[in-house]
Design a protein around this motif. Structure first.
Motif, PDB file in Angstrom:
ATOM      1  N   UNK A  25     -37.056  27.626   0.511  1.00 50.52           N
ATOM      2  CA  UNK A  25     -36.645  27.242   1.846  1.00 50.52           C
ATOM      3  C   UNK A  25     -37.345  28.127   2.865  1.00 50.52           C
ATOM      4  N   UNK A  26     -37.019  27.917   4.125  1.00 56.38           N
ATOM      5  CA  UNK A  26     -37.581  28.789   5.151  1.00 56.38           C
ATOM      6  C   UNK A  26     -36.956  30.182   5.035  1.00 56.38           C
ATOM      7  N   UNK A  27     -37.533  31.122   5.720  1.00 59.07           N
ATOM      8  CA  UNK A  27     -37.088  32.516   5.705  1.00 59.07           C
ATOM      9  C   UNK A  27     -37.178  33.130   4.312  1.00 59.07           C
ATOM     10  N   UNK A  28     -38.080  32.596   3.500  1.00 52.40           N
ATOM     11  CA  UNK A  28     -38.352  33.156   2.167  1.00 52.40           C
ATOM     12  C   UNK A  28     -37.124  33.185   1.265  1.00 52.40           C
ATOM     13  N   UNK A  29     -36.244  32.203   1.424  1.00 57.25           N
ATOM     14  CA  UNK A  29     -35.102  32.096   0.526  1.00 57.25           C
ATOM     15  C   UNK A  29     -35.302  30.906  -0.406  1.00 57.25           C
ATOM     16  N   UNK A  30     -34.456  30.835  -1.441  1.00 59.94           N
ATOM     17  CA  UNK A  30     -34.548  29.728  -2.381  1.00 59.94           C
ATOM     18  C   UNK A  30     -33.166  29.111  -2.572  1.00 59.94           C
ATOM     19  N   UNK A  31     -33.153  27.903  -3.083  1.00 63.71           N
ATOM     20  CA  UNK A  31     -31.904  27.187  -3.347  1.00 63.71           C
ATOM     21  C   UNK A  31     -31.982  26.566  -4.734  1.00 63.71           C
ATOM     22  N   UNK A  32     -30.937  26.761  -5.518  1.00 60.33           N
ATOM     23  CA  UNK A  32     -30.889  26.162  -6.842  1.00 60.33           C
ATOM     24  C   UNK A  32     -30.665  24.657  -6.721  1.00 60.33           C
ATOM     25  N   UNK A  33     -31.300  23.915  -7.600  1.00 57.57           N
ATOM     26  CA  UNK A  33     -31.117  22.470  -7.655  1.00 57.57           C
ATOM     27  C   UNK A  33     -29.971  22.174  -8.615  1.00 57.57           C
TER      28      UNK A  33
END
Length: 517
Positions: free
Chosen positions: A395-403
């Motif tokens: 995602x933006x701001x160098x974060x991630x999200x689990x699917x």
């Protein structure tokens, strides 16, 4: 003198972690390896990081090494899509150490017992998460690592806090490489945020185990589909000690010995008024219908019970980023509340470690792999997050999200390597550095930090004691029976099996340790 040494160790631990974390915070991608000095930059060109990772593989170039397959045994899962992650990791490892990895996930259905059977049968395998570390180390299940780490993991040895390596040393030999994470441990709850918000529960008001009783009553009355206090055959309220001013010195949750800080004496934790009072409380909750009737035998993992709507909280060890961990595992927003003070002990430093089996055919390559998961962010995040676009998205701001339901989410960062290489989850507090710094700064250091029990002389007694404790513990902590007659029977068997000899041996070694300080 002893007090000064303990204070000095705590200060060095806090400063070491603080510096490392401060270095990591400078990298927006959260992918730089930690540095030894706070003032050094953590942002390195990709070519430099690749060269460093290649050098970390050892003195030989990858193409000079024969191809080998390494086996890795970790708790959790099994995830249905682990094969695709293995494939991606193996493609990456070819140019690093010319090895492939087989990830073997052991569900939380007594994984320690499964590993013990592997050890007892002499099964050939390479790397394993260390359950019952000191017992298995003392009986020769693991390979000594001091020469291997010196030759094949110089980078890890240089950056890891020396206290971790001290905690993994038994009888003069290093038998595991600990995960680089928080120094101290605490125990607490992870609550389903939706339920907490629905009933306005003030989780911050929980100071002791008894304080959750009004919440259990509410859930019992208003949420018939939920278990107010869900237990299974491996997770129960034995997480919450009845003896806050004590410490487990033997390295196993199944050996019933604790050290009383006030007297500095080792005692049988199942033979005191405190345990009777605690077990009577649990028994009353069972009789009130708060605890599921099959708590001693249910095999549903806590995360799955919450995910499916069977339970509304989990419990166990907590760390500065447990909100992220449990939100990921339960696949719904969770709220964390720690109950016991954060304590730094030899056992907390042993909290999660990887060892190399005595039966390993490729210990050198296994150590190269372990070095990489402490220093290589690409490999580390492949192992803990899976494949971008398939198991998580950036995602933006160098974060991630689990699917959700991606098929790979059970390898948590606290299990292996260096947690500071981990991507920042979108649900995670962005102030990760400060969370770790505060956590360690506010941790209480054990008065016997550095003590490691050598169980060699009492191995036969320990085996018998573990079997007896396992026979009775689930019944006691599930509330199914009146605890007093059960405790009486259990303690009689423990005494006959040689518990006094084990207590005497721990006490003798501890007294010698304290005298030498």
């Amino acid at each position: 003198m002893a007090g000064k040494k303990v204070t000095g160790l705590l200060l060095s631990l806090v400063l070491m972690v603080g510096f490392t974390l401060a270095g990591c915070s400078g990298n927006n991608n959260n992918t730089a390896a930690p540095t030894e000095k706070a003032e050094e930059s953590t942002t390195a060109p990709a070519a430099t990081k690749e060269a460093a990772a290649t050098e970390a593989a050892g003195t030989e170039a990858p193409d000079a090494l024969e191809p080998v397959e390494l086996s890795l045994y970790l708790p959790g899962g099994p995830d249905k899509d682990v094969a695709s992650v293995e494939q991606e990791i193996n493609a990456y490892l070819k140019d690093k150490i010319n090895a492939t990895i087989k990830i073997n996930q052991l569900s939380w259905d007594k994984p320690a017992d499964k590993v013990n059977l592997m050890i007892q049968s002499g099964e050939v395998f390479d790397m394993v998460y260390t359950w019952n570390f000191m017992t298995n180390a003392a009986k020769g299940a693991y390979l000594p690592l001091e020469e291997l780490i010196e030759e094949y993991a110089k980078e890890t040895k240089a950056q890891i806090n020396s206290a971790y390596l001290q905690a993994a040393t038994v009888n003069g030999h290093l038998y595991a490489i600990p995960t680089e994470k928080e120094l101290g441990q605490s125990v607490g709850f992870a609550f389903d945020k939706a339920i907490v918000d629905k009933y306005g529960f003030d989780v911050n008001s929980i100071k002791k185990l008894e304080d959750i009783e009004p919440m259990l009553k509410t859930i019992k009355e208003k949420e018939p589909a939920l278990s107010p206090l869900f237990m299974n055959h491996t997770d129960s309220l034995n997480w919450f000690t009845a003896y806050p001013e004590s410490e487990d010195l033997d390295g196993s949750n199944e050996i019933p010995t604790l050290l009383d800080y006030k007297t500095m004496k080792v005692f049988n934790e199942y033979d005191t008024p405190e345990i009777v009072e605690r077990l009577k409380l649990i028994r009353s909750w069972y009789e009130a219908g708060y605890i599921n009737k099959n708590g001693a035998t249910d095999k549903t993992e806590l995360k799955d019970a919450v995910k499916s709507g069977k339970a509304w909280f989990v419990y166990g060890n907590m760390n500065p980023t447990s909100t992220n961990d449990w939100t990921r595992l339960a696949e719904k927003p969770m709220i964390i509340k720690t109950l016991l003070p954060v304590g730094v002990s030899t056992k907390s430093l042993q909290g999660s470690m990887l060892a190399i089996s005595r039966t390993s055919k490729n210990p050198e390559r296994a150590m190269m792999f372990m070095n990489l998961i402490h220093t290589d962010p690409v490999l580390y995040n492949l192992l803990t997050f899976g494949i971008e676009g398939k198991h998580y998205k950036k995602l933006e701001n160098s974060t991630v999200e689990f699917i959700p339901d991606s098929g790979y989410n059970s390898v948590s960062s606290w299990m292996i390597g260096n947690v500071l290489l981990n991507y920042l989850n979108k649900d995670e507090d962005p102030n990760r550095v400060q969370l770790y710094t505060d956590w360690n700064k506010n941790s209480a250091v054990s008065p016997v930090i550095g003590f490691v029990f050598d169980s060699t002389k009492v191995q036969s007694q320990i085996g018998a004691l573990i079997n007896i404790t396992k026979q009775y513990k689930n019944t006691l902590y599930s509330g199914e029976k009146d605890p007093e007659p059960v405790l009486k029977e259990m303690n009689s068997k423990l005494k006959a099996a040689g518990l006094d000899a084990v207590i005497t041996e721990i006490q003798t070694q501890l007294d010698a340790f304290l005298a030498a300080k």
